[in-house]
Design an enzyme around this catalytic site. Structure first.
Site, PDB file in Angstrom:
ATOM      1  CD  GLU A   1      -3.702  -5.833   3.724  1.00  0.00           C
ATOM      2  OE1 GLU A   1      -3.851  -6.580   2.732  1.00  0.00           O
ATOM      3  OE2 GLU A   1      -2.993  -4.816   3.703  1.00  0.00           O
TER       4      GLU A   1
ATOM      5  CD  GLU B   1      -2.867  -1.214   2.305  1.00  0.00           C
ATOM      6  OE1 GLU B   1      -2.376  -1.712   3.338  1.00  0.00           O
ATOM      7  OE2 GLU B   1      -4.021  -0.767   2.238  1.00  0.00           O
TER       8      GLU B   1
END
Ligand SMILES: CCCCC[C@H](O)CC(=O)SCCNC(=O)CCNC(=O)[C@H](O)C(C)(C)COP(=O)(O)OP(=O)(O)OC[C@H]1O[C@@H](n2cnc3c(N)ncnc32)[C@H](O)[C@@H]1OP(=O)(O)O
Ligand SMILES: NC(=O)c1ccc[n+]([C@@H]2O[C@H](COP(=O)([O-])OP(=O)(O)OC[C@H]3O[C@@H](n4cnc5c(N)ncnc54)[C@H](O)[C@@H]3O)[C@@H](O)[C@H]2O)c1
EC number: 4.2.1.17
Length: 721
Positions: free
Chosen positions: A136, A116
């Site tokens: 995640e 990210e």
């Protein structure tokens, strides 16, 4: 020595500030790292001598993502303020919206928060074979640093949802083709190429692209909605009991409909809800529990080194032997497969070939690798070539005398350093090695069927097994991509012993009048892939009948004697193996419940005669789950009490990987602690008053229930390790 962690910044004469993350082993984004990143980006943005920025990770790894230990802290305390504000403050404001170009120099891996950060940079330069992904969801949360918004904008919505929902990572080569990676360069050129790219952006030679503002890969609203509809169907299929998949799709949709920044805000809000969910608690526990299994006191902490295991002999090429051989061959370990005659040997070799062909046809193995693996296999009918093998794994039928005579023979034909392992699922290792003088090198290597696919390897140590032998087997287990869990010696070891009440409780319920197909369906809705009856069909009822007396001998005080298995076998139903059990098995179609089996169930009910007043007992779905799984918890308590496992978390991993207990429930002990030991104790006590010893709460459970302690809280000193 304390490990050095932190974020550094070096500004070169070219005006490029290189910001480097150091937090070994994976450069996880722990709180000091995030604070360091904020500080360095602020500094770089303000300094006049900085024209452009490169972000990278130390020691060949960009970053393995946000520090998962923080989730565990949040779970322990319930305190959400432990999570730093990152997504807007650092990622949007200081990085992506910086007036100075930022380039990510990615090597090794960029996962979760790591990827990210890289996506918030204005370009990404990567070394070959770097692993890129947003895993995640496997932790019960969603990407929380803007990944739900930036990945679709960089690789397209269909690919992004696929990667996120399935937690599938890709290599930088694929990332380059997709546009996630802007340039692929050799590791030695990574920093220089990244600096140059950053300066090229600063000087207008390359575009200054902000991922969150891009729309070129999203497509029209109707196209996006069609993709999200498919994603919702996928989520329903792969994660029916988990909240994060659907929540993630909602967050992605928010960004598509209302713009990336709106999506980022919604992502942060949903993240905070999900991180406190039971699913996240279970999955984060499993993450750490799995890694903890590598730490075995007095084995992995005493300076021993694993010895190389290059050649393994397997005795018995049946179901298990052929599966174990396949697993070893796939990791380039030479295998001698021994059988009793040519016919069985050919059968064994054919099974190995079929296993390997199956992997090729499912695209999991290349033809080349399949050929290489099979070239390492040799079939034999005697022990002549056993003299130079490093390890033997015995996988013959479950017969004590046969195993004892084989181990006696092995002691003569193998070298004195050779490890002597048995894949027995029930027999005491001390009994197997009774007639040898090699007790220190006898160990259990309990694989689960199908052995080339199931990841659990229970390593069973007797009182005499040496630490070196355990370490060697752990290393082999890891080399063949298994998760080794070291357990103590008892009938059924950790997994089969803990789960022996599973089928028994189901039989008791059926004899009480509950429909067996309903029981299976309730248990699969709970999250196990197969209910107890279908699992019995898969294992084969012959095995159930054979091991029953072995369990009865030691655990007889808490067994329910059901005539159902015997009746089933009498009527020619051995399960999947012969196409008929409780279900009917036909090639190419799903197992079908067989209504004809109900007459056999009726016969069993007549024999047991336990239905209250002769009438079927009415139970809720919740009661079914409790009556089947609480006895399993009760046995898990005994396993903990006797020190059969090193730590409760090992039993969690073993139950998840060996019995497919849902990982999002954290494993059997973790789940029981969530339900509450006191509640389980009281339910079992009530059930035992009505139905007897099978449900009688164990001493360990009673103690913890009375003291208000968790089952995982402490270990008994009566360790078998
Ligand atoms: C406000 C908060 C928002 C957060 C948003 C963000 O989107 C959320 C995240 O980023 S969640 C984290 C996402 N990342 C992952 O899920 C990656 C997890 N790690 C792995 O998959 C693997 O560890 C690996 C591929 C990175 C490396 O695998 P390898 O086999 O080489 O090593 P191990 O798995 O044995 O790990 C070595 C030790 O490192 C610890 N560790 C790994 N990743 C993390 C992490 N992200 N956080 C903390 N610790 C991590 C692991 O536990 C091992 O520790 P030991 O003490 O057992 O050595
Ligand atoms: N089937 C399972 O799901 C499972 C799971 C874990 C462990 N186990 C254990 O694995 C072992 C093997 O089980 P299986 O299901 O593969 O049995 P199987 O009947 O499929 O295979 C056993 C093989 O051993 C061979 N054999 C017998 N004596 C031999 C000898 N002296 N030398 C060489 N080969 C010999 C037989 O010919 C047969 O092919 C058992 O101890 C069992 O308890 C089984």
């Amino acid at each position: 020595m304390a490990k050095k962690i932190g974020v550094t910044m070096e500004v070169g004469n070219d005006g490029v500030a290189v910001i480097t993350i150091t937090n070994p082993p994976v450069n996880s984004l722990a709180s000091p790292i995030i604070a360091g990143l904020k500080e360095k980006f602020q500094d770089a943005n303000q300094r006049n001598d900085v024209k452009a920025i490169v972000l990278t990770g130390n020691n060949g790894r960009f970053s393995g993502g946000f520090d998962i230990n923080v989730f565990q802290q949040v779970h322990k305390t319930g305190d959400l303020s432990l999570m730093p504000e990152v997504s807007v403050e650092l990622v949007c404001n200081l990085m992506e919206d910086s007036r100075k170009p930022v380039v990510a120099a990615v090597e090794g891996l960029a996962l979760g928060g790591g990827l990210e950060l890289a996506m918030a940079c204005h370009a990404r330069v990567a070394a070959p074979k770097a692993q890129l992904g947003l895993p995640e969801l496997t932790l019960g949360v969603i990407p929380g640093f803007g990944g739900t918004q930036r990945l679709p904008r960089l690789v397209g919505l269909a690919k992004a949802t696929d990667m996120i929902l399935l937690s599938k990572s890709i290599l930088s080569e694929e990332g380059h083709k997709l546009g996630l990676v802007d340039a692929l360069v050799p590791p030695g050129d990574l920093l220089s190429a990244s600096r140059k790219w950053a300066l090229d952006i600063a000087d207008g030679r390359k575009p200054f692209l902000r991922s969150l503002h891009r729309t070129d890969k999203i497509g029209s609203l109707s196209e996006a909605r069609a993709i999200l509809k498919n994603s919702r169907q996928l989520a329903k299929k792969i994660a029916p009991n988990m909240p994060q998949h659907h929540a993630c799709i909602e967050v992605i949709e928010e960004g598509i409909v209302h713009g990336g920044y709106s999506g980022v805000l919604k992502e942060a809000e949903v993240f905070k809800q999900l991180v406190l969910s039971d699913t996240a608690k279970g999955l984060v526990h499993v993450f750490f529990a799995q890694r903890a299994t590598s730490k075995v006191p007095n084995v992995t902490d005493v300076g021993l080194k694993p010895r190389p295991i290059k050649k393994v002999a397997i005795i018995g090429g049946g179901l298990m032997g052929s599966g174990i051989a396949t697993a070893l061959l796939l990791s380039n370990i030479r295998v001698l497969l021994k059988e009793i005659n040519t016919e069985y040997l050919m059968k064994g070799i054919k099974s190995v070939e079929a296993n390997i062909k199956g992997l090729v046809s499912r695209g999991k193995l290349t033809q080349d690798k399949a050929g290489k693996a099979l070239s390492l296999l040799k079939g034999v009918l005697d022990y002549t070539e056993f003299k130079d093998v490093d390890m033997v794994i015995e996988a013959v039928i479950e017969n004590i005398q046969l195993k004892q005579s084989i181990f006696k023979e092995l002691e003569k034909v193998c070298s004195p350093h050779c490890i002597l392992a048995s894949n027995t699922s029930t027999i005491d290792l001390d009994v197997i090695g009774e007639k040898t003088n090699s007790k220190d090198r006898i160990v259990g290597a309990h694989f689960f069927s199908p052995a080339h696919l199931m990841t659990l390897l229970e390593i069973v140590r007797s009182k005499n097994t040496s630490a070196q032998v355990i370490l060697d087997l752990m290393a082999v287990g890891k080399a063949i991509k298994k998760v080794p869990v070291v357990v103590g010696n008892c009938i059924g070891f950790a997994v089969n012993r803990t789960f022996f009440p599973y089928a028994q409780a189901a039989h008791m319920l059926t004899n009480l009048g509950v429909d067996l197909f309903r029981i299976d369906s309730v248990i699969t809705s709970f999250g196990l892939p197969l209910g107890p009856f279908q699992l019995g069909d898969l294992a084969g009822h012959g095995i159930g009948l054979a091991v029953g007396p072995i369990y009865a001998k030691v655990y007889g005080d808490r067994m329910f004697n059901s005539p159902l298995t015997e009746l089933l076998l009498k009527s020619g139903r051995n399960g999947k193996i012969n196409g008929r059990g409780f279900y009917i098995y036909e090639k190419g179609s799903k197992p079908k419940p067989d209504p004809q089996v109900l007459s056999i169930v009726e016969e069993s009910r007549k024999l047991t005669n336990i239905m209250p007043g002769g009438k079927p007992r009415s139970v809720s779905d919740k009661e079914i789950v409790e009556m089947i799984l609480f006895p399993v918890v009760n046995e898990a308590c005994r396993v903990l009490d006797e020190g059969v496992v090193i730590r409760a978390a090992d039993l969690d991993i073993a139950s998840v990987l060996g019995m497919s207990f849902p990982s999002y429930r954290g494993g059997i002990v973790f789940w029981a602690d969530m339900v509450g030991p006191k509640y389980i104790y009281e339910r079992l006590k009530r059930l035992s008053e009505t139905y007897g010893g099978f449900f009688k709460p164990s001493r360990y459970l009673e103690e913890r229930a009375m003291k208000g302690m968790l089952l995982s809280e402490s270990q008994s000193s009566r360790s078998r390790m």
